[in-house]
Design a protein around this motif. Structure first.
Motif, PDB file in Angstrom:
ATOM      1  N   TRP A 157       0.847  -1.187   0.000  1.00 52.19           N
ATOM      2  CA  TRP A 157       0.000   0.000   0.000  1.00 52.19           C
ATOM      3  C   TRP A 157       0.885   1.240   0.000  1.00 52.19           C
ATOM      4  CZ3 TRP A 157      -5.098   0.221  -0.801  1.00 52.19           C
ATOM      5  CH2 TRP A 157      -5.851  -0.946  -0.611  1.00 52.19           C
ATOM      6  N   LEU A 158       0.503   2.246  -0.768  1.00 51.19           N
ATOM      7  CA  LEU A 158       1.300   3.470  -0.863  1.00 51.19           C
ATOM      8  C   LEU A 158       0.465   4.687  -0.486  1.00 51.19           C
ATOM      9  CD1 LEU A 158       3.140   2.928  -4.298  1.00 51.19           C
ATOM     10  CD2 LEU A 158       3.946   2.331  -1.997  1.00 51.19           C
ATOM     11  N   LEU A 159       1.060   5.552   0.319  1.00 48.45           N
ATOM     12  CA  LEU A 159       0.527   6.890   0.574  1.00 48.45           C
ATOM     13  C   LEU A 159       1.399   7.845  -0.216  1.00 48.45           C
ATOM     14  CD1 LEU A 159      -0.123   6.946   4.435  1.00 48.45           C
ATOM     15  CD2 LEU A 159      -1.838   7.231   2.643  1.00 48.45           C
ATOM     16  N   ALA A 160       0.839   8.493  -1.218  1.00 46.46           N
ATOM     17  CA  ALA A 160       1.642   9.307  -2.131  1.00 46.46           C
ATOM     18  C   ALA A 160       1.338  10.790  -1.994  1.00 46.46           C
ATOM     19  CB  ALA A 160       1.403   8.860  -3.567  1.00 46.46           C
ATOM     20  N   VAL A 161       2.403  11.578  -1.946  1.00 43.84           N
ATOM     21  CA  VAL A 161       2.330  13.034  -1.972  1.00 43.84           C
ATOM     22  C   VAL A 161       2.927  13.502  -3.289  1.00 43.84           C
ATOM     23  CG1 VAL A 161       3.240  15.154  -0.945  1.00 43.84           C
ATOM     24  CG2 VAL A 161       2.418  13.303   0.530  1.00 43.84           C
ATOM     25  N   VAL A 162       2.335  14.523  -3.890  1.00 40.90           N
ATOM     26  CA  VAL A 162       2.820  15.087  -5.148  1.00 40.90           C
ATOM     27  C   VAL A 162       3.221  16.538  -4.906  1.00 40.90           C
ATOM     28  CG1 VAL A 162       2.250  15.647  -7.540  1.00 40.90           C
ATOM     29  CG2 VAL A 162       1.297  13.580  -6.484  1.00 40.90           C
ATOM     30  N   ALA A 163       4.449  16.896  -5.292  1.00 37.81           N
ATOM     31  CA  ALA A 163       4.899  18.276  -5.100  1.00 37.81           C
ATOM     32  C   ALA A 163       6.200  18.490  -5.847  1.00 37.81           C
ATOM     33  CB  ALA A 163       5.103  18.585  -3.617  1.00 37.81           C
ATOM     34  N   GLY A 164       6.536  19.756  -6.073  1.00 37.21           N
ATOM     35  CA  GLY A 164       7.819  20.093  -6.651  1.00 37.21           C
ATOM     36  C   GLY A 164       8.945  19.880  -5.650  1.00 37.21           C
ATOM     37  N   GLY A 165      10.172  19.829  -6.149  1.00 34.99           N
ATOM     38  CA  GLY A 165      11.295  19.559  -5.284  1.00 34.99           C
ATOM     39  C   GLY A 165      11.557  20.634  -4.244  1.00 34.99           C
ATOM     40  N   ALA A 166      11.142  21.869  -4.511  1.00 33.30           N
ATOM     41  CA  ALA A 166      11.347  22.946  -3.548  1.00 33.30           C
ATOM     42  C   ALA A 166      10.502  22.756  -2.297  1.00 33.30           C
ATOM     43  CB  ALA A 166      11.022  24.293  -4.199  1.00 33.30           C
ATOM     44  N   CYS A 167       9.395  22.025  -2.418  1.00 33.26           N
ATOM     45  CA  CYS A 167       8.508  21.661  -1.300  1.00 33.26           C
ATOM     46  C   CYS A 167       8.054  22.888  -0.504  1.00 33.26           C
ATOM     47  CB  CYS A 167       9.189  20.658  -0.363  1.00 33.26           C
ATOM     48  SG  CYS A 167       8.038  19.810   0.751  1.00 33.26           S
ATOM     49  N   ASP A 168       6.945  23.486  -0.959  1.00 40.47           N
ATOM     50  CA  ASP A 168       6.381  24.651  -0.285  1.00 40.47           C
ATOM     51  C   ASP A 168       5.634  24.233   0.982  1.00 40.47           C
ATOM     52  OD1 ASP A 168       4.112  23.442  -1.237  1.00 40.47           O
ATOM     53  OD2 ASP A 168       3.683  24.963  -2.765  1.00 40.47           O
ATOM     54  N   ALA A 169       4.922  25.166   1.590  1.00 34.29           N
ATOM     55  CA  ALA A 169       4.239  24.899   2.855  1.00 34.29           C
ATOM     56  C   ALA A 169       3.193  23.796   2.712  1.00 34.29           C
ATOM     57  CB  ALA A 169       3.582  26.182   3.367  1.00 34.29           C
ATOM     58  N   ARG A 170       2.476  23.792   1.601  1.00 34.33           N
ATOM     59  CA  ARG A 170       1.477  22.739   1.383  1.00 34.33           C
ATOM     60  C   ARG A 170       2.142  21.374   1.296  1.00 34.33           C
ATOM     61  NH1 ARG A 170      -1.621  23.351  -4.152  1.00 34.33           N
ATOM     62  NH2 ARG A 170       0.575  23.444  -4.754  1.00 34.33           N
ATOM     63  N   CYS A 171       3.268  21.315   0.601  1.00 36.62           N
ATOM     64  CA  CYS A 171       4.022  20.072   0.482  1.00 36.62           C
ATOM     65  C   CYS A 171       4.486  19.587   1.850  1.00 36.62           C
ATOM     66  CB  CYS A 171       5.214  20.280  -0.452  1.00 36.62           C
ATOM     67  SG  CYS A 171       6.493  18.991  -0.381  1.00 36.62           S
ATOM     68  N   GLU A 172       5.046  20.487   2.645  1.00 34.10           N
ATOM     69  CA  GLU A 172       5.527  20.107   3.973  1.00 34.10           C
ATOM     70  C   GLU A 172       4.388  19.584   4.845  1.00 34.10           C
ATOM     71  OE1 GLU A 172       7.536  23.417   5.642  1.00 34.10           O
ATOM     72  OE2 GLU A 172       9.286  23.269   4.307  1.00 34.10           O
ATOM     73  N   ASN A 173       3.217  20.228   4.732  1.00 31.79           N
ATOM     74  CA  ASN A 173       2.062  19.781   5.506  1.00 31.79           C
ATOM     75  C   ASN A 173       1.636  18.377   5.088  1.00 31.79           C
ATOM     76  OD1 ASN A 173      -0.351  20.223   7.297  1.00 31.79           O
ATOM     77  ND2 ASN A 173      -1.415  20.014   5.335  1.00 31.79           N
ATOM     78  N   ASN A 174       1.567  18.128   3.787  1.00 31.31           N
ATOM     79  CA  ASN A 174       1.141  16.817   3.308  1.00 31.31           C
ATOM     80  C   ASN A 174       2.144  15.729   3.684  1.00 31.31           C
ATOM     81  OD1 ASN A 174      -1.202  17.835   2.215  1.00 31.31           O
ATOM     82  ND2 ASN A 174      -0.418  17.932   0.115  1.00 31.31           N
TER      83      ASN A 174
END
Length: 244
Positions: free
Chosen positions: A107-124
């Motif tokens: 089973w995979l939990l996947a997050v999608v984001a750019g490499g810079a990882c903004d605040a939304r990325c960090e939260n996810n």
């Protein structure tokens, strides 16, 4: 000598025998097409094998999400299973190419984001990590994946905080052919749940920070627990090491 002439067949009788149709010839016999019959049997056998392999998955999902809803609704959106494309271009940060089948078996939990990882990325990524830990002993059946959709390099601090998440780079247009956001949202807004057969089958709504509202994380946990219970009869923890 006239009597001897009666014993000699007439020319007309001989001609009739030569031109008379043969009652049964090889060409009149319709032999079965053995090759075609074997091919048809082979196809049916293959379909039966595929059906047997998919039956436990289909039955478990159907039982938990249709037959026994128990007055509850899913927090996440249940998606008609979409298999991972065989030609999806996946690479590690090192540049190593990996086959799409490497994502199967867990089973995979996947997050999608750019490499810079903004605040939304960090939260996810934070929610992703906490969610897996809350699953207790079942967490060994779940892996974390971060799909980076551009050429930006994540910082060392971000990578250090991932605590075991697999980081895979994939072009945004290619990933968008498989995973899709809800209407009015972007691909980066959601967490995506992928089953051990490599099929995307659930999408979590955009998740606020746990500090702002811890409830969505708890609801997502319930969704994961249902999926893990439903698949307990056919899913085993861990992917083969050669596919990692």
């Amino acid at each position: 000598m006239s009597g001897s002439n009666s014993s000699v067949p007439s020319e007309s009788a001989e001609a009739e025998r030569e031109t008379a149709p043969v009652g049964l010839t090889v060409h009149n016999v319709k032999l079965p097409d053995v090759a075609q019959a074997r091919q048809a049997r082979g196809r049916w056998k293959m379909l039966m094998v595929l059906a047997c392999c998919a039956a436990p998955v289909v039955a478990s999902y159907f039982t938990y999400f249709v037959i026994r809803p128990e007055g509850r609704s899913n927090y996440s959106d249940l998606i008609p299973a979409r298999p991972i494309p065989e030609q999806l271009p996946l690479t590690r940060l090192s540049g190593e190419t990996i086959p799409s089948r490497a994502l199967q078996g867990q089973w995979l939990l996947a997050v999608v984001a750019g490499g810079a990882c903004d605040a939304r990325c960090e939260n996810n990524l934070t929610v992703q990590a906490r969610l897996r830990e809350t699953l207790g002993r079942e967490k060994e059946r779940v892996d974390k994946v971060w799909f980076i959709t551009d050429d930006a390099e994540p910082t060392a601090a971000t990578l250090a905080a991932l605590s075991g998440a697999e980081v895979i780079r994939v072009p945004h247009p290619d990933l968008a052919q498989w995973l899709q956001p809800a209407t009015g949202q972007t691909l980066e807004d959601h967490l995506y749940i992928i089953d051990p057969m490599g099929q995307w089958m659930m999408r979590a709504p955009p998740i606020p920070s746990p500090k702002q509202d811890p409830a969505p994380s708890a609801k997502l946990k319930k969704d994961m627990e249902r999926l893990l219970r439903a698949s307990a009869s056919w899913d085993q923890p861990g992917r083969p090491s050669h596919e990692r």
